[in-house]
Design a protein around this motif. Sequence first.
Motif, PDB file in Angstrom:
ATOM      1  N   TYR A  24       4.005  79.411  73.782  1.00 44.31           N
ATOM      2  CA  TYR A  24       4.696  78.289  74.416  1.00 44.31           C
ATOM      3  C   TYR A  24       4.013  77.958  75.746  1.00 44.31           C
ATOM      4  N   HIS A  26      11.246  74.667  69.363  1.00 43.46           N
ATOM      5  CA  HIS A  26      10.896  74.326  70.736  1.00 43.46           C
ATOM      6  C   HIS A  26      12.178  74.151  71.544  1.00 43.46           C
ATOM      7  N   VAL A  32       5.552  74.203  71.834  1.00 41.06           N
ATOM      8  CA  VAL A  32       4.807  75.199  71.084  1.00 41.06           C
ATOM      9  C   VAL A  32       3.347  74.771  70.990  1.00 41.06           C
TER      10      VAL A  32
END
Length: 407
Positions: A61, A382, A388
């Motif tokens: 992330y 997400h 992501v």
Amino acid sequence: MSILPDDIRYEILSRLPVKSLLRLRVTSRFWLTLIGSPNFIKSHLKQSVKTKNNLNLILSYYSPGLFDFSRLCRLDLDSVEGGGILQPVEINDNPLRHHLYKNRIWGTCDGLLCLSNTKQATLSWNPSTRIIVGPLNQSNINQNDGSICVIEYIDIVVLWNPSTKSSIELPFPLIEIKDGRHLHHYRTYGFGYDNTNDDYKVVRVVVVQDVVINYEVKVYSLRSNSWHTADKFPNQYPNFNGIRNSVAGGAMHWISVDADLNSSIIAFDLGLETYRVIQLPVCRDLEFYVYLTSFGGCLSLTCHHYSGYVDIWLLKQYGEANESWSRFITLAAEENIPDMSDYFVRCIAYSKNGKKVLLVMGLDLVWYNLEMGSLEDFMLIHSVEDSVEDIECCLESLVSVDVAEAG
């Protein structure tokens, strides 16, 4: 258990998760020696691959802002079901946790991950040779040859076993293309197992855009902890659009373009360091774009057609006389499918019973039912704060990244 034959002990212990084995290993010298032996590590790895146990999704992330702060998270594959928003757990001991830029996941093999991030470094540029070298420190800075110190961003590449928490930072490989510093360049990495030499390899391909496009191929060996330059495939250049984790069958693959702009797939054998050409499958439309990756040990190609269809192909019988492309999954543009023009569809993992395939579709994870030919269980991966960047499926293993134990 010490009186049992090795094959019986291996059979029993190879079914345990890595966390249990690591705890057992510290109880005595006997267990330390047995669990750390190359034969047992391979036996445990073989059992994990066979049973599809202890599989995790590793997600990178990043938080856009002044710095693209990045973090790695883990998600147990067995928990990926139902619908809604998934809640991955952050991995606090990843080896790149102190770096501010994006963590890239370039590939996974036998429980090892190939990751990279970015850092500033002092390099030396020689105007005479037009080649840049480095990174430099106080002990190797020498400007008597007329070279100039420059500050550049370079890749930090590591191999990491998230189960054992061991990692190794790879030495920095120079870009030995003249004027490479002053021209826009692209690079990609491939990571896989070299069965010929019982070694783990990282391949870096750098393309430099000039009046004439140039590129170089470098190979890292974990056994020797060093890089060397490999020969290039002549009269073509790599196109990195739509390539990710494309190592399969003991080779790294990329889309290559010749002088007439014809595209094909180039396979670079990790052990022999030879090339061969693989033709693209015959797609349903004349207008499409492709995404090259690997899945289930096979080379995988996703064809996104302008008509809205998506076909996922697998290359079966790799390297054999009857090698051929097989259409694996077909998706049609439907109202309940997110707009597929903004992302590539990619296979991530099989379910334990082999009847479903987990797909990444933009910001969603989706199970595809192979028997029904339909999508099930859209799951969001997400959040408002993070996006992501990468996602890979990684099994738990005891495979070492120590140079002396490579392979």
